[in-house]
Design an enzyme around this catalytic site. Structure first.
Site, PDB file in Angstrom:
ATOM      1  N   MET A 170      -2.237   3.157   7.529  1.00 43.71           N
ATOM      2  CA  MET A 170      -2.351   2.116   6.499  1.00 43.71           C
ATOM      3  C   MET A 170      -1.681   0.839   6.990  1.00 43.71           C
ATOM      4  O   MET A 170      -0.643   0.891   7.648  1.00 43.71           O
ATOM      5  CB  MET A 170      -1.689   2.578   5.212  1.00 43.71           C
ATOM      6  CG  MET A 170      -2.483   3.637   4.518  1.00 43.71           C
ATOM      7  SD  MET A 170      -1.836   3.913   2.859  1.00 43.71           S
ATOM      8  CE  MET A 170      -2.945   5.201   2.337  1.00 43.71           C
TER       9      MET A 170
ATOM     10  N   HIS B 183       4.072   1.415   2.219  1.00 42.16           N
ATOM     11  CA  HIS B 183       5.271   0.763   1.678  1.00 42.16           C
ATOM     12  C   HIS B 183       5.905   1.626   0.578  1.00 42.16           C
ATOM     13  O   HIS B 183       7.126   1.777   0.513  1.00 42.16           O
ATOM     14  CB  HIS B 183       4.921  -0.595   1.057  1.00 42.16           C
ATOM     15  CG  HIS B 183       4.337  -1.598   2.013  1.00 42.16           C
ATOM     16  ND1 HIS B 183       3.022  -1.974   1.983  1.00 42.16           N
ATOM     17  CD2 HIS B 183       4.905  -2.306   3.025  1.00 42.16           C
ATOM     18  CE1 HIS B 183       2.795  -2.879   2.919  1.00 42.16           C
ATOM     19  NE2 HIS B 183       3.925  -3.105   3.573  1.00 42.16           N
TER      20      HIS B 183
ATOM     21  N   HIS C 297       0.862  -1.184   0.000  1.00 36.90           N
ATOM     22  CA  HIS C 297       0.000   0.000   0.000  1.00 36.90           C
ATOM     23  C   HIS C 297       0.901   1.237   0.000  1.00 36.90           C
ATOM     24  O   HIS C 297       2.135   1.137  -0.023  1.00 36.90           O
ATOM     25  CB  HIS C 297      -0.947  -0.021   1.213  1.00 36.90           C
ATOM     26  CG  HIS C 297      -0.256  -0.266   2.516  1.00 36.90           C
ATOM     27  ND1 HIS C 297       0.615   0.640   3.080  1.00 36.90           N
ATOM     28  CD2 HIS C 297      -0.269  -1.348   3.355  1.00 36.90           C
ATOM     29  CE1 HIS C 297       1.073   0.155   4.220  1.00 36.90           C
ATOM     30  NE2 HIS C 297       0.562  -1.060   4.403  1.00 36.90           N
TER      31      HIS C 297
HETATM   32  P1  AMP Z   1       5.051  -5.027   6.409  1.00 40.56           P
HETATM   33  O1  AMP Z   1       4.841  -5.406   4.972  1.00 40.56           O
HETATM   34  O2  AMP Z   1       3.783  -4.796   7.158  1.00 40.56           O
HETATM   35  O3  AMP Z   1       6.022  -5.939   7.109  1.00 40.56           O
HETATM   36  O4  AMP Z   1       5.762  -3.611   6.380  1.00 40.56           O
HETATM   37  C1  AMP Z   1       6.955  -3.382   5.685  1.00 40.56           C
HETATM   38  C2  AMP Z   1       7.498  -2.036   6.062  1.00 40.56           C
HETATM   39  O5  AMP Z   1       6.549  -1.024   5.746  1.00 40.56           O
HETATM   40  C3  AMP Z   1       7.770  -1.915   7.581  1.00 40.56           C
HETATM   41  O6  AMP Z   1       8.971  -1.189   7.777  1.00 40.56           O
HETATM   42  C4  AMP Z   1       6.570  -1.141   8.068  1.00 40.56           C
HETATM   43  O7  AMP Z   1       6.812  -0.397   9.250  1.00 40.56           O
HETATM   44  C5  AMP Z   1       6.321  -0.217   6.889  1.00 40.56           C
HETATM   45  N1  AMP Z   1       4.943   0.272   6.921  1.00 40.56           N
HETATM   46  C6  AMP Z   1       3.811  -0.465   7.037  1.00 40.56           C
HETATM   47  N2  AMP Z   1       2.724   0.331   7.087  1.00 40.56           N
HETATM   48  C7  AMP Z   1       3.175   1.606   7.010  1.00 40.56           C
HETATM   49  C8  AMP Z   1       2.553   2.891   7.027  1.00 40.56           C
HETATM   50  N3  AMP Z   1       1.245   3.031   7.137  1.00 40.56           N
HETATM   51  N4  AMP Z   1       3.345   3.988   6.935  1.00 40.56           N
HETATM   52  C9  AMP Z   1       4.696   3.863   6.836  1.00 40.56           C
HETATM   53  N5  AMP Z   1       5.345   2.680   6.810  1.00 40.56           N
HETATM   54  C10 AMP Z   1       4.600   1.564   6.894  1.00 40.56           C
END
Ligand code: AMP
Length: 283
Positions: free
Chosen positions: A181, A34, A31
């Site tokens: 998000m 990312h 999203h």
């Molecule tokens: P995930 O796919 O959930 O493991 O997230 C991958 C990376 O994206 C991690 O460093 C998360 O902290 C970051 N991330 C997830 N959601 C958000 C968001 N809403 N805003 C900023 N970074 C995000």
């Protein structure tokens, strides 16, 4: 964008990238949060590598590993559009071959809050991120402030294990109504989605109180607790005001604090946080 799955192909493709290389590890179902990390990486590095891997070792036995949302085709389209150079989708066979037995434990930071509610979660996170770092060998790696405790643990691990990598923590990207998000937002029914807004409302009320001069953490935590308790369909898992470096609770904010919240609605857990910073006195 080159997409690779095997470690051999990753290493071949990695060698051809211009330095410095920025790296964004993800679990996919991408999203705008990312993509904001990808954009930041692109602005600071000559090449950007993204990994998509739903890491089994960071899910507890009763968590959502099996049903975690996946959409590789959609993710590839978003990453192509964002100008990513290399996408790596590692396999379980490569990350955890039979006989695998090496784990990384960032001891103190992994204990409270998410660590207490999700035993073994941060051990899985730290281990996979270290492995991804070793394979990708980036100069910079990008993480979201949304997962504040995870970001702090990665910073600590990078320092403790002497990885020659700069960790960049990027601001939380939110939906129009303020909800952070998250790939897990897709689990929410319409009512749960609406109820989940209470997280932001609660954090906003605490922020207002802080901006009015409240420096004791107890009233800030209480207003979060009270606000969430008023909302039907949502259970508060924790609300805490901690030192951003140690994640230990603090009584009085003299400089900076992190106010964190975790809720459950239906089967879905959601987390969020805000930073509270005391403005320096002018003059
Ligand atoms: P995930 O796919 O959930 O493991 O997230 C991958 C990376 O994206 C991690 O460093 C998360 O902290 C970051 N991330 C997830 N959601 C958000 C968001 N809403 N805003 C900023 N970074 C995000």
């Amino acid at each position: 964008m080159i997409t690779v799955s095997s470690l051999t192909d990753l290493r071949k493709a990695r060698k051809k990238l211009c330095e410095p290389v920025g790296f964004v590890p993800t679990m996919g179902y991408l999203h705008e949060g990312h993509i904001s990390l990808v954009r930041r990486a692109k602005s600071e590095c000559r090449s950007v590598v993204v990994s998509i891997y739903v890491n089994p070792s960071q899910f507890g036995p009763h968590e959502d590993f099996e049903k975690y949302p996946r959409n590789l085709e959609g993710d590839i389209a978003l990453l192509e559009k964002a100008g990513v150079d290399l996408l790596w989708t590692p396999t379980n066979a490569c990350m955890y071959p039979p006989g695998y037995q090496t784990w990384i434990d960032v001891e103190k930071l992994s204990q409270p809050l998410e660590g207490a509610l999700r035993p073994g979660h941060f051990r899985g996170v730290a281990t996979i991120v270290a492995k991804l770092f070793n394979c990708v060998q980036p100069q910079k790696a990008y993480f979201g402030q949304k997962d504040a405790q995870q970001a702090a643990i990665i910073c600590q691990m990078t320092e403790d294990l002497n990885f020659p990598i700069d960790i960049v923590v990027c601001p939380t990207v939110r939906e129009k109504d303020g909800l952070a998000m998250s790939s897990r937002n897709c689990y929410l029914t319409q009512e749960q989605r609406s109820a989940a807004k209470v997280m932001v409302q609660a954090l906003d009320l605490a922020r207002q109180l802080f901006e009015q001069g409240e420096r004791q953490t107890a009233p800030l935590v209480e207003i979060v607790q009270h606000t969430v308790e008023q909302q039907t369909g949502v259970i508060l898992q924790y609300a805490a005001c901690v030192d951003p470096k140690t994640f230990l609770p603090m009584d009085t904010i003299t400089d900076q604090a992190l106010l964190l919240i975790a809720i459950q609605t239906g089967d879905t857990r959601l987390i969020d946080n805000i930073e509270l910073t005391v403005a320096p006195v002018a003059g």
